[in-house]
Design an enzyme around this catalytic site. Structure first.
Site, short mmCIF file in Angstrom:
data_model
loop_
_atom_site.label_atom_id
_atom_site.label_comp_id
_atom_site.label_asym_id
_atom_site.label_seq_id
_atom_site.Cartn_x
_atom_site.Cartn_y
_atom_site.Cartn_z
CB SER A 99 -48.11 10.93 -38.73
OG SER A 99 -48.32 9.71 -39.33
CB SER A 100 -47.67 14.40 -34.47
OG SER A 100 -47.40 15.60 -34.14
N GLY A 151 -52.77 10.16 -34.82
CA GLY A 151 -51.56 10.48 -35.71
C GLY A 151 -50.69 10.83 -34.92
N GLY A 152 -50.29 10.22 -33.67
CA GLY A 152 -49.24 10.62 -32.92
C GLY A 152 -47.76 10.25 -33.45
CG ASP A 203 -52.26 10.82 -41.26
OD1 ASP A 203 -52.74 10.82 -42.37
OD2 ASP A 203 -52.81 10.06 -40.37
CE LYS A 220 -54.98 11.95 -37.55
NZ LYS A 220 -56.14 11.03 -37.87
N PRO A 235 -51.36 8.42 -27.27
CG PRO A 235 -53.68 7.97 -26.85
CD PRO A 235 -52.58 9.03 -26.50
CB ALA A 236 -49.45 3.48 -29.72
#
Length: 281
Positions: free
Chosen positions: A103-104, A100-101, A136, A12, A94-95
């Site tokens: 959480s997704s 939001g990686g 998120d 996101k 990427p972290a």
């Protein structure tokens, strides 16, 4: 069903992020628009009969107890499910990017295991679990672009025009708690309305976390300069360090340094997994 493959987990962007106050318990009050984009992780699930949860990292090495593993175990605890799973993760988001990686990934894991384990949980129950993993996660579970308020729990779906965006992720990242704890953080931005935003959705507001992030991480400023040097106005997403800009012309950002990432992304109308859990309570 024994397996589920190619399960997407989209990133996101925060089109703006205003901090409007802080509660006595320390939580920050905010207003933002969360927009899904087509930069995705991909998860693969294979059912196991012994209750064991294991994970295989196909690309980037993840922490042992990452949000994917925690989501699976929390779902077991919540439901009493005795089934297990092996999860293979193709990590592309990427972290420490503000995208939001994690959480997704957790949301897609909950949706997929709800199907794979035949749990038949509805969306409100999954959101209750997801909120224990991160603020998120409910947004990704609901699967629509949204106006977000409060501490992140007030989520109102909205429709956004189809558009493309340049996204730059520097090699360095930023620890979110350090930004929110910074004494110079602006915590009193005047509240805005959804109609204010709707008039100019891709040229609205700012990110109150951005000045702090720029002071803590020079790469955020460098990324924004790469955009501005090409005549493109950019801003930071979330707590950074990724920055983005709406593609309105044929202009392209300058080449990025080695180990940085530059990608042209399209926004998504809905999450690819929308409908995997019923929204009825």
């Amino acid at each position: 069903m024994k397996s589920l493959h190619d399960v997407p987990a989209p990133a996101k962007l925060n089109l703006f992020l205003h901090i409007t106050g802080q509660r006595p318990d320390g939580y920050h009050l905010m207003q933002s628009v969360f927009m899904l984009i087509d930069w995705c992780d991909t998860l693969h699930f294979e059912k196991r009969p012994n209750g064991n949860v294991s994970r295989e990292d196909l690309t980037v090495k993840l922490p042992a107890d990452d949000l994917i593993t925690r989501a699976a175990k929390l779902l077991q605890q919540y439901t009493g499910c005795a089934q297990g799973v092996h999860i293979a993760v193709d990590k592309q988001i990427p972290a420490q990017a503000g995208m939001g990686g994690g959480s997704s990934d957790a949301a897609s894991c909950l949706l997929a295991l709800n199907q794979l384990w035949d749990l038949k949980l509805r969306l409100p129950a999954l959101e209750k679990i997801g909120l224990q993993l991160g603020a998120d996660v409910p947004f990704f579970l609901r699967g629509q672009n949204a106006w977000v308020e409060g501490i992140g729990e007030q989520i109102s779906p909205l429709t956004l025009p189809a558009a493309q965006f340049w996204v730059i992720k520097p090699s360095s990242g930023i620890e979110t708690p350090l930004i929110f704890a910074h004494p110079a953080l602006q915590r009193a931005t005047k509240p805005v309305t959804m109609s204010d935003f709707a008039a100019v959705p891709y040229d609205f507001g700012h990110n109150d976390l951005q000045p702090i992030a720029q002071a803590m991480c020079q790469d955020v400023s460098k990324a924004l300069e790469l955009l501005s040097n090409s005549g493109i106005y950019g801003k930071m997403t979330g707590s950074g360090s990724a920055v983005f800009a709406h593609c309105t012309t044929g202009m392209k950002p300058s080449p990025v340094p080695d180990h940085w990432q530059l990608r042209k992304c399209s926004n998504l109308e809905v999450h690819p997994l929308q409908g995997w859990a019923s929204s009825d309570s």
